[in-house]
Motif scaffolding. Structure first.
Motif, PDB file in Angstrom:
ATOM      1  N   ARG A  24       1.134 -18.694  13.244  1.00 47.40           N
ATOM      2  CA  ARG A  24       1.612 -17.406  13.778  1.00 47.40           C
ATOM      3  C   ARG A  24       0.453 -16.624  14.382  1.00 47.40           C
ATOM      4  NH1 ARG A  24       3.336 -12.419  10.332  1.00 47.40           N
ATOM      5  NH2 ARG A  24       2.078 -13.621   8.878  1.00 47.40           N
ATOM      6  N   ARG A  25       0.645 -16.144  15.610  1.00 43.60           N
ATOM      7  CA  ARG A  25      -0.384 -15.368  16.299  1.00 43.60           C
ATOM      8  C   ARG A  25      -0.345 -13.934  15.769  1.00 43.60           C
ATOM      9  NH1 ARG A  25      -0.423 -15.212  22.735  1.00 43.60           N
ATOM     10  NH2 ARG A  25       1.380 -13.905  22.427  1.00 43.60           N
ATOM     11  N   LEU A  26      -1.467 -13.502  15.188  1.00 38.16           N
ATOM     12  CA  LEU A  26      -1.560 -12.166  14.613  1.00 38.16           C
ATOM     13  C   LEU A  26      -2.186 -11.177  15.581  1.00 38.16           C
ATOM     14  CD1 LEU A  26      -2.806 -13.110  11.029  1.00 38.16           C
ATOM     15  CD2 LEU A  26      -0.450 -12.893  11.849  1.00 38.16           C
ATOM     16  N   LEU A  27      -3.112 -11.665  16.403  1.00 35.39           N
ATOM     17  CA  LEU A  27      -3.785 -10.801  17.372  1.00 35.39           C
ATOM     18  C   LEU A  27      -4.286 -11.670  18.511  1.00 35.39           C
ATOM     19  CD1 LEU A  27      -4.858  -7.935  17.998  1.00 35.39           C
ATOM     20  CD2 LEU A  27      -6.872  -8.479  16.658  1.00 35.39           C
ATOM     21  N   TYR A  28      -4.058 -11.213  19.736  1.00 40.22           N
ATOM     22  CA  TYR A  28      -4.476 -11.981  20.906  1.00 40.22           C
ATOM     23  C   TYR A  28      -4.680 -10.998  22.047  1.00 40.22           C
ATOM     24  CZ  TYR A  28      -4.442 -15.663  24.464  1.00 40.22           C
ATOM     25  OH  TYR A  28      -4.766 -16.522  25.472  1.00 40.22           O
ATOM     26  N   GLY A  29      -5.929 -10.781  22.421  1.00 44.16           N
ATOM     27  CA  GLY A  29      -6.191  -9.895  23.547  1.00 44.16           C
ATOM     28  C   GLY A  29      -7.467  -9.094  23.355  1.00 44.16           C
ATOM     29  N   MET A  30      -7.687  -8.173  24.294  1.00 46.57           N
ATOM     30  CA  MET A  30      -8.881  -7.339  24.273  1.00 46.57           C
ATOM     31  C   MET A  30      -8.653  -6.149  23.340  1.00 46.57           C
ATOM     32  SD  MET A  30     -11.957  -6.897  25.398  1.00 46.57           S
ATOM     33  CE  MET A  30     -12.139  -7.862  26.880  1.00 46.57           C
ATOM     34  N   SER A  31      -9.572  -5.992  22.411  1.00 45.79           N
ATOM     35  CA  SER A  31      -9.566  -4.809  21.545  1.00 45.79           C
ATOM     36  C   SER A  31     -10.758  -3.961  21.956  1.00 45.79           C
ATOM     37  CB  SER A  31      -9.673  -5.205  20.080  1.00 45.79           C
ATOM     38  OG  SER A  31      -8.497  -5.868  19.670  1.00 45.79           O
ATOM     39  N   THR A  32     -10.515  -2.683  22.071  1.00 46.48           N
ATOM     40  CA  THR A  32     -11.556  -1.789  22.576  1.00 46.48           C
ATOM     41  C   THR A  32     -12.360  -1.166  21.448  1.00 46.48           C
ATOM     42  OG1 THR A  32      -9.993   0.038  22.628  1.00 46.48           O
ATOM     43  CG2 THR A  32     -10.243  -1.246  24.648  1.00 46.48           C
ATOM     44  N   GLY A  33     -13.579  -0.756  21.807  1.00 47.27           N
ATOM     45  CA  GLY A  33     -14.465  -0.113  20.840  1.00 47.27           C
ATOM     46  C   GLY A  33     -13.794   1.055  20.158  1.00 47.27           C
ATOM     47  N   HIS A  34     -14.119   1.250  18.912  1.00 48.44           N
ATOM     48  CA  HIS A  34     -13.599   2.330  18.070  1.00 48.44           C
ATOM     49  C   HIS A  34     -12.128   2.141  17.718  1.00 48.44           C
ATOM     50  CE1 HIS A  34     -17.450   4.102  18.778  1.00 48.44           C
ATOM     51  NE2 HIS A  34     -17.218   4.112  20.083  1.00 48.44           N
ATOM     52  N   ALA A  35     -11.639   0.902  17.803  1.00 51.80           N
ATOM     53  CA  ALA A  35     -10.270   0.582  17.407  1.00 51.80           C
ATOM     54  C   ALA A  35     -10.292  -0.111  16.052  1.00 51.80           C
ATOM     55  CB  ALA A  35      -9.613  -0.334  18.436  1.00 51.80           C
ATOM     56  N   THR A  36      -9.194  -0.021  15.348  1.00 57.37           N
ATOM     57  CA  THR A  36      -9.013  -0.722  14.083  1.00 57.37           C
ATOM     58  C   THR A  36      -7.696  -1.469  14.148  1.00 57.37           C
ATOM     59  OG1 THR A  36     -10.228   0.968  12.866  1.00 57.37           O
ATOM     60  CG2 THR A  36      -8.790  -0.452  11.577  1.00 57.37           C
ATOM     61  N   ARG A  37      -7.716  -2.725  13.757  1.00 54.82           N
ATOM     62  CA  ARG A  37      -6.506  -3.549  13.751  1.00 54.82           C
ATOM     63  C   ARG A  37      -6.298  -4.069  12.329  1.00 54.82           C
ATOM     64  NH1 ARG A  37      -5.564  -1.501  18.172  1.00 54.82           N
ATOM     65  NH2 ARG A  37      -6.258  -2.414  20.115  1.00 54.82           N
ATOM     66  N   LYS A  38      -5.121  -3.813  11.776  1.00 53.76           N
ATOM     67  CA  LYS A  38      -4.782  -4.293  10.437  1.00 53.76           C
ATOM     68  C   LYS A  38      -3.828  -5.468  10.585  1.00 53.76           C
ATOM     69  CE  LYS A  38      -5.495   0.231   8.485  1.00 53.76           C
ATOM     70  NZ  LYS A  38      -4.949   1.381   7.768  1.00 53.76           N
ATOM     71  N   LEU A  39      -4.202  -6.600   9.974  1.00 58.77           N
ATOM     72  CA  LEU A  39      -3.436  -7.829  10.092  1.00 58.77           C
ATOM     73  C   LEU A  39      -3.053  -8.349   8.723  1.00 58.77           C
ATOM     74  CD1 LEU A  39      -5.810  -9.653  12.594  1.00 58.77           C
ATOM     75  CD2 LEU A  39      -3.936  -8.107  13.147  1.00 58.77           C
ATOM     76  N   GLN A  40      -1.962  -9.101   8.680  1.00 52.74           N
ATOM     77  CA  GLN A  40      -1.541  -9.741   7.447  1.00 52.74           C
ATOM     78  C   GLN A  40      -1.042 -11.136   7.795  1.00 52.74           C
ATOM     79  OE1 GLN A  40       1.976  -8.160   5.393  1.00 52.74           O
ATOM     80  NE2 GLN A  40       0.681  -8.049   3.567  1.00 52.74           N
ATOM     81  N   GLY A  41      -1.558 -12.146   7.087  1.00 53.03           N
ATOM     82  CA  GLY A  41      -1.147 -13.508   7.372  1.00 53.03           C
ATOM     83  C   GLY A  41      -1.481 -14.461   6.250  1.00 53.03           C
TER      84      GLY A  41
END
Length: 95
Positions: A24-41
């Motif tokens: 399962r793809r949880l994240l795919y792409g450009m994330s910019t500075g000062h961003a936070t991504r919360k993932l669960q897998g």
């Protein structure tokens, strides 16, 4: 059902790809500075970072040490185990 929580925090722009053990793809792409991504897998999580020097990762509130996997071009490819340890990713097609 055996999932882990991971938090990716960016201080710089970075292409990011994260897949869990089920594919399962949880994240795919450009994330910019000062961003936070919360993932669960489902572990292990397969991670590719385009600019690893601008990314920190926490699993279960503990920092994952990824410095060993950062290449000279600042990219990184590794796995994150259930206990939050970063592990070497298997090579694909000799790469």
């Amino acid at each position: 059902a055996g999932e882990i929580d991971a938090v990716f925090t960016y201080s710089a722009d970075s292409w990011t790809e994260v897949y869990d053990a089920t594919g399962r793809r949880l994240l795919y792409g450009m994330s910019t500075g000062h961003a936070t991504r919360k993932l669960q897998g489902v572990p292990p999580l397969s991670v590719m970072l385009g600019d690893a020097s601008g990314v920190t990762i926490e699993v279960g509130g503990r920092a994952a040490s990824i410095a060993h996997f950062v290449r000279s071009d600042h990219t990184a490819r590794f796995l994150i185990a259930a206990d939050g340890r970063a592990l070497a990713a298997p090579r694909k097609n000799g790469g």
